[in-house]
Design an enzyme around this catalytic site. Structure first.
Site, PDB file in Angstrom:
ATOM      1  N   GLY A  12       0.838  -1.195   0.000  1.00 36.48           N
ATOM      2  CA  GLY A  12       0.000   0.000   0.000  1.00 36.48           C
ATOM      3  C   GLY A  12       0.871   1.242   0.000  1.00 36.48           C
ATOM      4  N   LEU A  13       0.230   2.370  -0.125  1.00 35.74           N
ATOM      5  CA  LEU A  13       0.945   3.642  -0.136  1.00 35.74           C
ATOM      6  C   LEU A  13       1.679   3.889   1.177  1.00 35.74           C
ATOM      7  CD1 LEU A  13      -1.799   5.947  -1.712  1.00 35.74           C
ATOM      8  CD2 LEU A  13       0.349   5.238  -2.808  1.00 35.74           C
ATOM      9  N   SER A  14       2.671   4.751   1.125  1.00 36.88           N
ATOM     10  CA  SER A  14       3.332   5.217   2.338  1.00 36.88           C
ATOM     11  C   SER A  14       2.285   5.894   3.218  1.00 36.88           C
ATOM     12  CB  SER A  14       4.433   6.221   1.968  1.00 36.88           C
ATOM     13  OG  SER A  14       5.063   6.714   3.117  1.00 36.88           O
ATOM     14  N   GLY A  15       2.239   5.516   4.476  1.00 34.21           N
ATOM     15  CA  GLY A  15       1.274   6.109   5.397  1.00 34.21           C
ATOM     16  C   GLY A  15      -0.071   5.403   5.447  1.00 34.21           C
ATOM     17  N   ALA A  16      -0.235   4.333   4.672  1.00 28.58           N
ATOM     18  CA  ALA A  16      -1.522   3.620   4.657  1.00 28.58           C
ATOM     19  C   ALA A  16      -1.747   2.826   5.941  1.00 28.58           C
ATOM     20  CB  ALA A  16      -1.614   2.702   3.439  1.00 28.58           C
ATOM     21  N   SER A  19       3.046  -0.732   8.362  1.00 30.53           N
ATOM     22  CA  SER A  19       3.915  -1.001   9.518  1.00 30.53           C
ATOM     23  C   SER A  19       3.114  -1.134  10.803  1.00 30.53           C
ATOM     24  CB  SER A  19       4.970   0.098   9.669  1.00 30.53           C
ATOM     25  OG  SER A  19       5.848   0.089   8.567  1.00 30.53           O
ATOM     26  N   SER A  86       5.866  -1.753  -2.383  1.00 30.21           N
ATOM     27  CA  SER A  86       5.805  -2.650  -3.555  1.00 30.21           C
ATOM     28  C   SER A  86       4.746  -2.179  -4.550  1.00 30.21           C
ATOM     29  CB  SER A  86       5.593  -4.106  -3.151  1.00 30.21           C
ATOM     30  OG  SER A  86       4.745  -4.280  -2.064  1.00 30.21           O
TER      31      SER A  86
END
Length: 181
Positions: A12-16, A19, A86
């Site tokens: 997914g997008l950064s910040g989705a 992590s 990814s």
């Protein structure tokens, strides 16, 4: 406990929220006695794939290397949690084909929500032109067509997202205890 290896690939997008979900899932799996490893895209980039840039070719190579390590661990009965943007569908499918025991989790949040959550300031820098080829801004993110799990982190709680992944792993026989959603 005898367990089947599987790679759980959060994309997914950064910040989705990749992590965040990974950390919560990791804690739950460890508490239940499962053998796991986490491959976080940010950490992998500073170690395993140091020197790769952000061209499509370098991003694909980054994912291939993460996939290679994931495959080794999965073959040895480890539950591998991969948290990596990814962005390209084709390389995710290539890695899926090589690993076999693979559960794709699309961590889905609108770009505007991801930008609001931008704790590292990356979107702001990308919008200012300081970061080139930033996924979601001037480089595409290709959502999966048929992920095993989709977590809408703008609409559901962390607990609901973790339960979705947990229940899918149970349904597929990788773990043995379901959690109510």
């Amino acid at each position: 406990m005898k367990q089947r290896g599987v790679t759980v690939w959060l994309t997914g997008l950064s910040g989705a929220g990749k992590s965040t979900i990974t950390e919560a899932l990791q804690a739950k799996l460890i508490a239940e006695g499962y053998s796991i490893e986490v491959l976080d895209g940010d950490i992998v980039r500073t170690n395993l794939t140091k020197g790769l840039g952000f061209s499509k070719e370098d991003r694909d190579e980054n994912i291939r290397r993460i996939g290679f390590v994931s495959n080794l661990l999965t073959r040895h009965g480890v539950i591998v949690l991969v948290s990596a943007i990814s962005p390209y569908r084709e390389i995710r499918e290539e890695v899926r084909g090589k690993i076999g025991n693979f559960v794709e989790v699309f961590v889905n949040a609108p770009l505007s929500v991801c930008e609001d959550r931008d704790v590292k300031g990356l979107y702001k820098r990308a919008r200012a032109g300081e970061i080139k080829s930033f996924t979601g801004i001037d480089d595409p993110y290709e959502p999966p067509f048929n992920p095993e799990v989709e977590c809408r982190t703008d609409l559901e709680t962390l607990e609901e997202s973790v339960a979705k992944v947990w229940n899918k792993l149970t349904e597929l026989g990788y773990i043995h205890q379901a959690v109510a959603v």
